[in-house]
Motif scaffolding. Sequence first.
Motif, PDB file in Angstrom:
ATOM      1  N   GLN A  30      18.826  43.694  20.939  1.00 50.21           N
ATOM      2  CA  GLN A  30      17.818  42.634  21.062  1.00 50.21           C
ATOM      3  C   GLN A  30      16.571  42.982  20.240  1.00 50.21           C
ATOM      4  OE1 GLN A  30      16.392  42.105  25.081  1.00 50.21           O
ATOM      5  NE2 GLN A  30      16.522  39.890  24.880  1.00 50.21           N
ATOM      6  N   LYS A 229       6.045  36.969  16.876  1.00 52.92           N
ATOM      7  CA  LYS A 229       6.544  37.687  15.708  1.00 52.92           C
ATOM      8  C   LYS A 229       5.388  38.125  14.810  1.00 52.92           C
ATOM      9  CE  LYS A 229      10.884  37.026  16.803  1.00 52.92           C
ATOM     10  NZ  LYS A 229      10.755  36.172  18.000  1.00 52.92           N
ATOM     11  N   ARG A 359      24.344  43.832  13.575  1.00 51.31           N
ATOM     12  CA  ARG A 359      22.909  43.816  13.324  1.00 51.31           C
ATOM     13  C   ARG A 359      22.204  44.904  14.131  1.00 51.31           C
ATOM     14  NH1 ARG A 359      18.938  39.296  15.807  1.00 51.31           N
ATOM     15  NH2 ARG A 359      18.776  40.988  17.315  1.00 51.31           N
TER      16      ARG A 359
HETATM   17  N1  GLN Z   1      14.814  36.905  18.834  1.00 52.31           N
HETATM   18  C1  GLN Z   1      15.459  38.041  19.442  1.00 52.31           C
HETATM   19  C2  GLN Z   1      16.533  38.596  18.536  1.00 52.31           C
HETATM   20  O1  GLN Z   1      16.919  37.972  17.564  1.00 52.31           O
HETATM   21  C3  GLN Z   1      16.136  37.719  20.751  1.00 52.31           C
HETATM   22  C4  GLN Z   1      15.329  36.978  21.743  1.00 52.31           C
HETATM   23  C5  GLN Z   1      16.119  36.704  22.978  1.00 52.31           C
HETATM   24  O2  GLN Z   1      16.765  37.577  23.525  1.00 52.31           O
HETATM   25  N2  GLN Z   1      16.133  35.485  23.384  1.00 52.31           N
HETATM   26  O3  GLN Z   1      16.996  39.662  18.806  1.00 52.31           O
END
Ligand code: GLN
Length: 385
Positions: A30, A229, A359
């Motif tokens: 995450q 972000k 990822r």
């Molecule tokens: N945006 C985060 C990611 O891409 C995840 C956010 C979420 O868990 N909702 O890892």
Amino acid sequence: MNPIFAELPTTIFEEMSALARALDAVNLGQGFPDDPGPEDVRRKAADAVISGWNQYPPMPGLPELRQAVAAHYKVHQGLEIDPMAEVMVTSGATEAIAGALLALIAPGDEVVLFEPYYDAYLPLVRRAGGVPKFVKLAPPDWRFTKAQLAAAIGPKTRVVLFNNPLNPSATVYGPAELRLIAEAIRDTNAIVVADEVWEHVIFDGRAHTSVLAIPELRARSVKIGSAGKIFSLTGWKVGFTVAAPDILKVLMKAHQFLTFTTPPNLQSAVAYGLGKDAAHFDAMRADLTARRDHLAKGLASAGFKTLACEGTYFINVDLAPLGLTDDQAFCRRLVKEAGVAAIPVSAFYADGGMRSAIRFCFAKKYETLDAAVERLARYAPKLAA
Ligand code: GLN
């Protein structure tokens, strides 16, 4: 119950984070930084909780934040934005995206999604009655062509939902690619909803180009940004939507019945933060660039081939050279057997089609990155077995 949600699995982020907690794995799944975020911005929020306004703020957001958003995008992206007519504050980018989809889609309208798409998009599009049409991107470069757009976009297209920089592929799209989208929707009624939450998290001297910077798209696009972000404060859930006045008016109707408002104290802290000078944002990028390179080097030394990372908190490993063909199975194996959590990229494809990338999040402490690399290096010899 509505089958779209009733049949939906728990998000891959939650699933992998839960496994990481249960198995005491290093969590590079995450995407959240373990940096606490800028102290002055956090202090501003704390002061605002104690001495500021804690009742409902205005529905479209605090005027000071709407002005700060417009000023910020003028300084950093050269955009001319009318703060009162074109900016709305939301409870995070997810609310902004959900609201835009609810407000713009009528049942049966087609919505173009680029795969890999952020996991929330597809259920939200479906729940709004949209019919998804996919533009499939593939490693190593994740670029799209005019022909792909022509095949997906047509007279029934209502929304083109575009994430730039793109999570999870870590790709940054420039003006030429945005112009391809503009050209493809020219003779349609489509609106571009651009999730630009990673706009500041771009590397190697790249500049972010907003949809609003493309003249043909200026009046028919929705730009979505996120303080989470921009300031590494992902739990704050303060987002912003910018769109031409006639579009924004309709988006406000969705927002007023989704969350209505966003905590005012966090809004005033974000308004302050957006005014920080360019050096602050440069330092944030430089810091993340160093972490990206550190993890990339570590992964390479452990025998993993990484794909290009142009932006976001993420770097992908190409599984093809390892002869692995199931990213989901591999991530489950990795968290259990190696003690490292990653995210399988196929979770971001409707048919799970592309199974050759996983990822990793590098927005972490160096010791966390090192611990992950050490575990992966120890595990790598077992991969051949
Ligand atoms: N945006 C985060 C990611 O891409 C995840 C956010 C979420 O868990 N909702 O890892």
